[in-house]
Design an enzyme around this catalytic site. Structure first.
Site, PDB file in Angstrom:
ATOM      1  CG  ASP A   1      53.816 -40.946 -59.838  1.00 12.08           C
ATOM      2  OD1 ASP A   1      53.514 -41.527 -60.658  1.00 12.08           O
ATOM      3  OD2 ASP A   1      54.897 -41.090 -58.884  1.00 12.08           O
ATOM      4  CB  ALA A   2      52.774 -43.701 -57.099  1.00  9.15           C
ATOM      5  CB  VAL A   3      47.746 -41.135 -54.507  1.00 10.87           C
ATOM      6  CG1 VAL A   3      48.148 -39.710 -55.276  1.00 10.87           C
ATOM      7  CG2 VAL A   3      46.705 -41.764 -54.523  1.00 10.87           C
TER       8      VAL A   3
ATOM      9  CG  HIS B   1      46.872 -51.666 -68.959  1.00  2.00           C
ATOM     10  ND1 HIS B   1      47.477 -52.502 -68.673  1.00  2.00           N
ATOM     11  CD2 HIS B   1      47.508 -51.325 -70.171  1.00  2.00           C
ATOM     12  CE1 HIS B   1      48.928 -52.634 -69.432  1.00  2.00           C
ATOM     13  NE2 HIS B   1      48.652 -51.806 -70.250  1.00  2.00           N
TER      14      HIS B   1
ATOM     15  CB  VAL C   1      55.058 -48.850 -72.932  1.00  2.00           C
ATOM     16  CG1 VAL C   1      56.003 -48.942 -73.985  1.00  2.00           C
ATOM     17  CG2 VAL C   1      53.684 -48.880 -73.449  1.00  2.00           C
ATOM     18  N   GLY C   2      57.141 -48.791 -70.693  1.00  6.58           N
ATOM     19  CA  GLY C   2      58.359 -48.420 -70.176  1.00  6.58           C
ATOM     20  C   GLY C   2      58.818 -49.498 -69.160  1.00  6.58           C
TER      21      GLY C   2
ATOM     22  CD  GLU D   1      50.360 -44.275 -60.966  1.00  8.23           C
ATOM     23  OE1 GLU D   1      50.934 -45.247 -61.361  1.00  8.23           O
ATOM     24  OE2 GLU D   1      51.161 -43.402 -60.488  1.00  8.23           O
TER      25      GLU D   1
END
Length: 620
Positions: free
Chosen positions: A265-267, A330, A398-399, A302
């Site tokens: 996640d979010a490196v 996206h 989405v979230g 990511e």
């Protein structure tokens, strides 16, 4: 892997049915005791063994024993490397028996180009919200064409409701999901269905509640900061042992749980100025362990930096990871489908942007971003297509909307089909977000179950401030309210009804085409040609291999358009028309057989796409 401490695993490790080894790194303490509450109350002193480590081998401890560490005879804390927190983040740790009878012993993993990823949140994928409840749905996912499920983080977090990014025990499997044994059962069941398992892991920060690492040692640094709290100490004094803590965690998922891939996640939020960074060291350790076990293990990043070094080889000066999420894909698709231009969507404007993503991968490769107010990114033209993960929806996109609304809540069936075709017929690794394959109507909203009132209010305030930056107005769902969580649970049975069934069948058909046609199964930017028609919002994609070539005509507009398209000469067979309803008498936007002399006039329907096939090698 760099480590200056003992080679025993961190935490509690059973040596036999009645003896347990304990190892903890606690340089902030002069003395450490193990406070065992079950099966009997007692304290055991641990011995210092150098560089801040304390170790003890204790008899009379078996699986299920509850314990904490007592630091300097004052602070009683759970084990930082706890494998199980059955009573939550503030409760005692539990000794776990690692032994497990695997039904599948010959699973070796999948090559990256075979991945079709299905991202899911354990708590809302089923009404039960457990690992066990996922297993009965695996057969349907396999039938759909899914080859890998991606679990949002499962490391122990506060309460029973959370996305997982507030985890504070990286080694412990969330108790409300079923704990470590249930996760192994799920992985085993996936492998029985020939489905790989991707696990989302968070090494850029730890959650705020139940985070006791700073009591043990200098796990954090004030030299840097993250949007979510104190930065982890990866390059200051004593960082060797901090790095060991997280690298061994990554290896644990691969070895003990037989996870097939990790998504980091979010490196971009990891600050590490070392010559050899944590990420490089972690990648080397995981790939080495995978090779040792004869398995194919993928590491996926990511990052919002559009930096190709993440997936470039070490020899070329990169970090050597296997794939990276591509947000540009996206965002370009979102703007074309919805017309939204708020927040970071202001940087994306049309079909040419999406065409650029198809051609290269990253769109922002040194160009100026109005949203960031800076140039960013670097060209990814030399990065193979299989190293990009793309999607139309994911948990973040989405979230992190104000209402957590999905595309299915605002787009037509034709638009949802178009989104599916754009992702699944691209030359990249596709990711679906749970429920999108049948047009789930429930939102996926942000939810937590913190126990501290000040933290709850901070979350509420932070969400409002974040949405204000996007210009989104209206009531913000209360992340702490249980109804927010419950309202995000999938209605899985929708897939059997009306247009939901039509969409499910459409996704299944697209994935079959992707799997069976060599030109689509081959993830290769070199066998790809993309032409965009900006005014008509049309994108023409040609993909090929030695046996056949495929033409895909995407139309991103709500009005019919007519134009002459440069279709290579020869005979083409239509194999898919997204606008055609098989159950209705409905003429297609193109004939079944097309003879082209190099250019062909076509009338393209709103929000539709065509797939044409030309055989280059005659079938025998």
């Amino acid at each position: 892997m760099v480590t200056t401490g003992p080679y025993e695993p961190l935490g509690a490790k059973l040596l036999d049915d009645n003896t347990c080894s304990f190892l903890v790194w606690a340089p902030n303490a002069s003395t450490v005791e193990i406070s065992i509450s079950e099966p009997q109350q007692r304290k055991v002193s641990m011995q210092p063994v150098g560089r801040g480590y304390f170790r003890a081998i204790v008899d009379g401890v078996s699986s299920g024993a509850l314990y904490r560490y007592l630091l300097n005879s004052e602070k009683e804390r759970p084990d930082p490397a706890s494998r199980y927190q059955p009573h939550g983040v503030h409760g005692p740790s539990q000794v776990v028996d690692d032994r497990f009878e695997w039904n599948v012993s010959n699973w070796r993993g999948l090559p990256l180009e075979k991945y079709v990823i299905y991202e899911l949140h354990v708590g809302t994928f089923t009404p039960q919200g457990t690992f066990d409840a996922i297993i009965p749905r695996l057969a349907k996912l396999k039938e759909l064409g899914i080859t890998a499920i991606e679990l949002m983080p499962v490391a122990q977090f506060p309460g029973a409701r959370n996305w997982g990014y507030d985890g504070v025990y990286p080694y412990a499997v969330q108790a409300s999901y079923g704990g470590p044994a249930a996760l192994k059962q799920l992985v085993d069941a996936c492998h029985q269905n020939e489905i790989a398992v991707v696990l989302d892991v968070v090494y850029n920060h730890l959650g705020p509640e139940g985070n006791y690492l700073a009591d043990f040692g200098p796990y954090f640094t004030d030299f840097y900061a993250t949007p979510w709290g104190r930065a982890i100490n990866y390059d200051q004094a004593d960082s060797d042992e901090v790095r060991r803590y997280f690298i061994e965690n990554a290896v644990q998922w691969i070895v003990d749980f037989r996870i097939d891939a990790l998504r980091l996640d979010a490196v971009h939020a990891i600050v590490d100025l070392s010559a050899r960074t944590l990420l490089e060291e972690l990648r080397a350790a995981v790939h080495s362990k995978a090779k040792e076990h004869g398995r194919e293990v993928q590491l996926i990043l990511e990052s919002n930096r559009n930096d190709p070094r993440g997936v470039e080889t070490e020899k070329a000066g990169g970090w050597g990871f296997d794939a990276v999420w591509n947000d540009d894909f996206h965002h370009s698709l979102q703007v074309l489908l919805t017309g939204e231009r708020e927040g970071y969507y202001e940087d994306y404007s049309g079909v040419e942007d999406l065409a650029g993503c198809f051609r290269e991968g990253f769109l922002y490769a040194g160009r100026y971003s109005k949203f960031r107010q800076a140039h960013y990114g670097k060209s990814s033209s030399e990065i193979p297509a299989k190293r990009f993960v793309v999607c139309a929806q994911n948990h973040d996109q989405v979230g992190n909307r104000r209402a957590g609304d999905r595309l299915s809540q605002s787009l037509s069936l034709d638009q949802l089909k178009l989104a599916a075709g754009t992702v699944l017929l691209s030359p990249f690794v596709p990711l679906l977000f749970m429920g999108e394959e049948y047009g789930e109507k429930a939102p996926f909203q942000y939810f937590v179950s913190h126990g501290e009132s000040a933290l709850i209010e901070a979350v509420r305030r932070g969400r409002k401030e974040e949405f204000a930056k996007f210009g989104w107005t209206g009531k913000v769902p209360d992340a702490q309210d249980e109804s927010t969580f419950l309202g995000s649970t999938l209605n899985w049975e929708l897939r059997n009804e009306g247009e939901h069934r039509v969409l499910w069948d459409f996704y299944r058909g697209l994935l079959r085409l992707r799997r069976e046609l060599p030109a689509l199964a081959r993830l290769d930017k070199e066998a790809l040609e993309v032409t965009s028609f900006t005014g008509q919002k049309v994108m023409l994609v040609r993909r090929w291999d030695a046996a056949n070539q495929v033409l895909i005509l995407f139309h991103f507009d709500g009005a019919t358009t007519e134009l002459a398209l440069p279709i290579p000469s020869g005979r083409w067979r239509k194999i898919l028309d997204s606008s055609q309803n098989p159950s209705a008498v409905d003429k297609s936007q193109a004939p079944e057989i097309i003879d082209s002399r190099g250019e062909l006039p076509l009338s393209l329907r709103p929000w539709a796409f065509l797939v044409l096939l030309q055989e280059l090698v005659p079938h025998k």
